[in-house]
Scaffold this motif. Sequence first.
Motif, PDB file in Angstrom:
ATOM      1  N   SER A 690     -39.042 -11.702  30.119  1.00 51.38           N
ATOM      2  CA  SER A 690     -38.680 -13.051  29.264  1.00 51.38           C
ATOM      3  C   SER A 690     -39.468 -14.373  28.852  1.00 51.38           C
ATOM      4  N   VAL A 691     -40.734 -13.938  29.215  1.00 53.03           N
ATOM      5  CA  VAL A 691     -41.537 -14.727  29.091  1.00 53.03           C
ATOM      6  C   VAL A 691     -42.973 -14.940  27.287  1.00 53.03           C
ATOM      7  N   THR A 789     -42.510  10.518  10.163  1.00 51.36           N
ATOM      8  CA  THR A 789     -41.786  11.957  10.095  1.00 51.36           C
ATOM      9  C   THR A 789     -40.557  11.131  11.106  1.00 51.36           C
ATOM     10  N   ASP A 790     -39.514  12.579  11.766  1.00 46.55           N
ATOM     11  CA  ASP A 790     -38.285  12.496  12.721  1.00 46.55           C
ATOM     12  C   ASP A 790     -38.697  12.580  13.887  1.00 46.55           C
ATOM     13  N   THR A 791     -40.313  12.962  14.085  1.00 45.28           N
ATOM     14  CA  THR A 791     -40.729  12.906  15.636  1.00 45.28           C
ATOM     15  C   THR A 791     -41.388  12.043  15.711  1.00 45.28           C
ATOM     16  N   LEU A 792     -41.609  11.032  14.718  1.00 45.53           N
ATOM     17  CA  LEU A 792     -42.080   9.640  15.772  1.00 45.53           C
ATOM     18  C   LEU A 792     -42.101   9.045  16.732  1.00 45.53           C
ATOM     19  N   VAL A 793     -43.112   8.704  17.643  1.00 45.66           N
ATOM     20  CA  VAL A 793     -42.800   7.556  18.739  1.00 45.66           C
ATOM     21  C   VAL A 793     -43.289   6.649  18.968  1.00 45.66           C
ATOM     22  N   THR A 794     -42.679   5.575  18.632  1.00 47.21           N
ATOM     23  CA  THR A 794     -43.298   4.270  18.569  1.00 47.21           C
ATOM     24  C   THR A 794     -43.224   3.079  19.856  1.00 47.21           C
ATOM     25  N   ALA A 795     -44.222   2.985  19.818  1.00 43.34           N
ATOM     26  CA  ALA A 795     -43.639   1.662  21.132  1.00 43.34           C
ATOM     27  C   ALA A 795     -43.953   0.855  20.559  1.00 43.34           C
ATOM     28  N   VAL A 796     -42.567   0.070  19.935  1.00 43.52           N
ATOM     29  CA  VAL A 796     -42.033  -1.143  19.243  1.00 43.52           C
ATOM     30  C   VAL A 796     -42.248  -2.834  19.707  1.00 43.52           C
ATOM     31  N   PRO A 797     -42.588  -3.798  19.549  1.00 40.07           N
ATOM     32  CA  PRO A 797     -42.801  -4.476  20.754  1.00 40.07           C
ATOM     33  C   PRO A 797     -41.674  -5.394  19.445  1.00 40.07           C
ATOM     34  N   VAL A 798     -40.733  -6.403  20.290  1.00 37.57           N
ATOM     35  CA  VAL A 798     -39.628  -7.237  19.962  1.00 37.57           C
ATOM     36  C   VAL A 798     -39.855  -8.282  20.568  1.00 37.57           C
ATOM     37  N   TYR A 799     -39.596  -9.380  19.723  1.00 38.38           N
ATOM     38  CA  TYR A 799     -39.848 -10.759  20.043  1.00 38.38           C
ATOM     39  C   TYR A 799     -38.709 -11.216  20.237  1.00 38.38           C
ATOM     40  N   ALA A 800     -38.387 -12.979  20.345  1.00 40.14           N
ATOM     41  CA  ALA A 800     -37.739 -13.474  20.287  1.00 40.14           C
ATOM     42  C   ALA A 800     -37.972 -15.247  20.117  1.00 40.14           C
ATOM     43  N   SER A 801     -37.221 -15.537  18.780  1.00 42.42           N
ATOM     44  CA  SER A 801     -37.505 -16.100  18.227  1.00 42.42           C
ATOM     45  C   SER A 801     -36.557 -17.460  18.619  1.00 42.42           C
ATOM     46  N   VAL A 802     -37.180 -18.405  19.214  1.00 39.77           N
ATOM     47  CA  VAL A 802     -36.515 -19.898  20.396  1.00 39.77           C
ATOM     48  C   VAL A 802     -37.533 -21.111  19.955  1.00 39.77           C
ATOM     49  N   PHE A 808     -42.244 -12.841  23.935  1.00 41.48           N
ATOM     50  CA  PHE A 808     -42.357 -11.214  23.484  1.00 41.48           C
ATOM     51  C   PHE A 808     -41.114 -10.907  24.729  1.00 41.48           C
ATOM     52  N   LEU A 809     -40.649 -10.122  24.328  1.00 39.49           N
ATOM     53  CA  LEU A 809     -39.629  -9.645  25.072  1.00 39.49           C
ATOM     54  C   LEU A 809     -39.894  -7.645  25.838  1.00 39.49           C
ATOM     55  N   LYS A 810     -40.048  -7.481  25.229  1.00 41.27           N
ATOM     56  CA  LYS A 810     -40.470  -5.642  25.767  1.00 41.27           C
ATOM     57  C   LYS A 810     -40.881  -4.862  24.940  1.00 41.27           C
ATOM     58  N   ARG A 811     -41.309  -2.981  25.135  1.00 41.50           N
ATOM     59  CA  ARG A 811     -41.787  -2.798  23.597  1.00 41.50           C
ATOM     60  C   ARG A 811     -40.489  -1.773  24.390  1.00 41.50           C
ATOM     61  N   ILE A 812     -39.906  -1.197  23.267  1.00 36.89           N
ATOM     62  CA  ILE A 812     -39.417  -0.593  23.316  1.00 36.89           C
ATOM     63  C   ILE A 812     -39.424   0.751  22.173  1.00 36.89           C
ATOM     64  N   PHE A 813     -39.377   1.964  22.972  1.00 41.94           N
ATOM     65  CA  PHE A 813     -39.523   3.267  22.176  1.00 41.94           C
ATOM     66  C   PHE A 813     -38.472   3.668  20.688  1.00 41.94           C
ATOM     67  N   ALA A 814     -39.103   3.107  20.294  1.00 43.93           N
ATOM     68  CA  ALA A 814     -38.506   3.900  18.646  1.00 43.93           C
ATOM     69  C   ALA A 814     -38.970   5.137  18.346  1.00 43.93           C
ATOM     70  N   GLU A 815     -37.775   6.428  18.382  1.00 39.50           N
ATOM     71  CA  GLU A 815     -38.178   8.068  18.294  1.00 39.50           C
ATOM     72  C   GLU A 815     -37.585   8.642  17.180  1.00 39.50           C
ATOM     73  N   GLY A 828     -29.021 -18.017  24.676  1.00 39.88           N
ATOM     74  CA  GLY A 828     -29.099 -18.570  22.604  1.00 39.88           C
ATOM     75  C   GLY A 828     -29.512 -17.723  22.652  1.00 39.88           C
ATOM     76  N   VAL A 829     -30.335 -17.216  22.676  1.00 38.98           N
ATOM     77  CA  VAL A 829     -31.772 -16.815  21.428  1.00 38.98           C
ATOM     78  C   VAL A 829     -30.216 -15.225  20.265  1.00 38.98           C
ATOM     79  N   ARG A 830     -30.792 -15.999  19.136  1.00 34.84           N
ATOM     80  CA  ARG A 830     -29.684 -15.649  18.622  1.00 34.84           C
ATOM     81  C   ARG A 830     -30.338 -14.832  17.160  1.00 34.84           C
ATOM     82  N   LYS A 831     -32.040 -14.284  17.495  1.00 39.21           N
ATOM     83  CA  LYS A 831     -32.495 -13.477  16.691  1.00 39.21           C
ATOM     84  C   LYS A 831     -33.464 -13.254  17.205  1.00 39.21           C
ATOM     85  N   LEU A 832     -34.066 -11.759  16.798  1.00 47.65           N
ATOM     86  CA  LEU A 832     -35.078 -11.528  17.617  1.00 47.65           C
ATOM     87  C   LEU A 832     -36.258 -11.042  16.559  1.00 47.65           C
TER      88      LEU A 832
END
Length: 845
Positions: A690-691, A789-802, A808-815, A828-832
């Motif tokens: 989380s940096v 499509t229903d089969t699309l896989v994406t490594a989605v970058p998720v960030y925290a707003s502070v 940057f937090l992590k890449r999450i695989f969206a399926e 204390g994070v309240r926004k992604l």
Amino acid sequence: MCRVVKLILSAVCVCAIAVLSRAQPSLADPGGQNPAQAFYLKLRSVGLNKSQVYKIREASLDRGKVHISLDDGTIAFTQAVDGRVTGAFYVGDGEVLLMPPNQMERASMSLFTGSAILEETFSNAYFRFNDDVYSELQPYLRTAEDRDAFVSQWDPSARNLAAEDALRLLFSFSESLPGAKTPVETPKDHMLHAYLHGNKLGGFDVRYDSLLQEVVEAGQHKEVDGEDYYDVWTSFTVPASGSSNNSSALSEGEEAPPTDVDVTSFKIQAHIKPVKELEAKATLSIVARQRSKRVLLFQLSRLVIVSQVLADGQPVEFIHNQAIEGSHLAKQGNDVIAVILPSRLEKGQKMQLTFEYSGAVLSEAANGLLYVGEHGTWYPNRGFATASFDIEFHYPPGWTLVATGHRTQMNAAGGEQISKWVTERPVPVAGFNLGKYSQTVNHAGKVAVTTYATVNVERGFPGTNIAESAIPALPDPRSLAGRDGPRSFPRIPPAPPSPAVNAQAVGAASAKAIEFYERYFGPYPYDELAITQMPGAMSQGWPGLIFLSSYSFLTPEEKSKVQSDPVRRLLSDQVIAHETAHQWWGDLVNWSGYRDQWIMEALANYSALMLVESRDPAKFRRIMQTYRDDLMAKGPKGMPLMDAGPVTLGFRLSSSQFPGTYEPICYGRGTWLLHMLRTMMRDAQSKGTSVAIPSRKMEDEPFLRALRKLRKDYEDKAVSTSELMRVFESELPPSLSYEGHKSLDWFYESWINGTAIPTFELKDLKFTDTDKGKGATQVSGTILQDQATDTLVTAVPVYASVGGRNIFLKRIFAEGQETQFRISAPAGVRKLIIDPEQTLLSRAK
């Protein structure tokens, strides 16, 4: 800008693209005994046999995934050619069934036919074959009446259709030609070409050819607004596990595709007679990789006439076969030259083939500015495997000639100039340019960059007060904007631009690009680089030689007069760096087949944009956004350009449905695919902490390490898309393992073989603070992935707003459409936020 689309010439491609031979007379045999040509001419004009007309019911032909039913009708077989029946004409009720094996090919089929499966009834058909179709249908034949009337009605059509497959059949039957020095053998390859007149779709082709890498193909010739196209509906390989005659792989003992011989060197003597004439003698050293066919096929410009072909000094027969209009080969300006050897070459056997030819292959674009109209076709070649070149040019005084390789000789004799050019290493292609140039020299370290330009631009160039019919194309799927509108009163035209004035700046831009690329990709592959002015719409980067459009020689002020849109000017400004990058990607490292060509265009384009990003990140983002917007722009028929297909369709992308769509997809989407790979590999190095992403040297990025590995492992070789993925996987950080596997198969299937541009959204976020000592907040929620499509896989970058910063937090695989996740964030994070750095090819929010 675009490079010449390379088609690896093969015997099997000829069956799809060769038609209506000009049947140039072979001079190999002054006595008139030309058995190969005589046999070929019979094959291309064979008619129906009145004694072999039958009624036929409930018969079928099955090849690979192709099923053709002949339900009830009349069939006439063609006359035998040297004892072989090679065709039949059918009239009656019939049906063809063809099921493409994957989503990509089903989507392609649907684009052209409206259905993912080809299931079409037909009323008549012409079949051409080299195997046992005749005997296969014998049990279903019954005596027919009115045989003469049937032949009289359909014989002209049969004779006309016979021409297209004549060369393919000659290739199969070459061992049976009179004078063969090897025993006559039955062909072991299998070819069935069906010309069908569908009741809904009109005329179309279905092919099965065991010599093709993709053995099944269906398509249709179309003309749109006066332009010829051959739409490939589907083309695919059949799994080798099928039955014996349904296999895409050659059975044991069958003939191999025409990689059976290699051209190791070219020695060419060319006499240039401006303004248009070229006379040349090209000697090719070839070696058999394995036992060859007697027929060897070569590409050569359709503008030349071959007068003689010698094999080890002895005349041999040859046939000049014209490419079908609208085909990929014809659009290159090439035809096929078939050379008939006295006998097969055995494995390891060497031979020298000499071609003597001449023709008007040069064009005069302006006073002092010539160019070869179709680069790469001025000498006979079998594709783009690397070879050494030794070329001697003879040309008039007062002209400057620039060619591939290093100039080893320059002198004058007999009222002409003579220069000799030798490549320092094997290269895939060689070319030259001729003009009344001035020249400047820049340096990138030890590499000399010499730029050649004339004081003139080509006729029709904007601002020259001549009809504006040849405005140089920008890397943009749409036409140029900003042209002068109607003039209400006469005015004095401005002075035309002079490319020679800006040649120093052009060379400096290329030299800067070389320095940048050497840092990240390794040393420049050749001893020197020449840049020559090229009339027309295209620029091309060849080994050690760049053909650069006159537009790229303009100053910024001159460009603004031609192109008023600043974003489009920004795109065109990358041409010099793009073509320079081809020295690594496309020349040093090549591509395997048409489905892999996108790699080199995308790599060259992205290399140029990395240079932009290093200087001006905001400019880089504007260019990437433009590529995305172009993909979503509507084509002539109202469909988004991205719907033309994935990058792996290659030249098939430009069709009657989507004319000119190759560039926005292979350049634009291809560039985005590389950017997605680079940024997700770079993000993954953060290991999910989380940096903010730590700063590091750019050359240490896993993506760039992979490119250096690509250069090392595939130097002077061809790479496929799947092989490219394996190279990237070798540098894939562990946190990008999908479902526990260190593999990019998900990216290959979802993004490279896909067309989607999705939207991403977060919903149902819940924030839970953990113990104060741990200093973290647990966040759960759902990623919505829409417009995909229903089969699309994406490594989605998720960030925290502070505190106004995005961490940057992590890449999450969206399926698929919804993916639930749980992630740790700073206390204390309240926004992604999803992808604030715009690293995903996604729709604007």
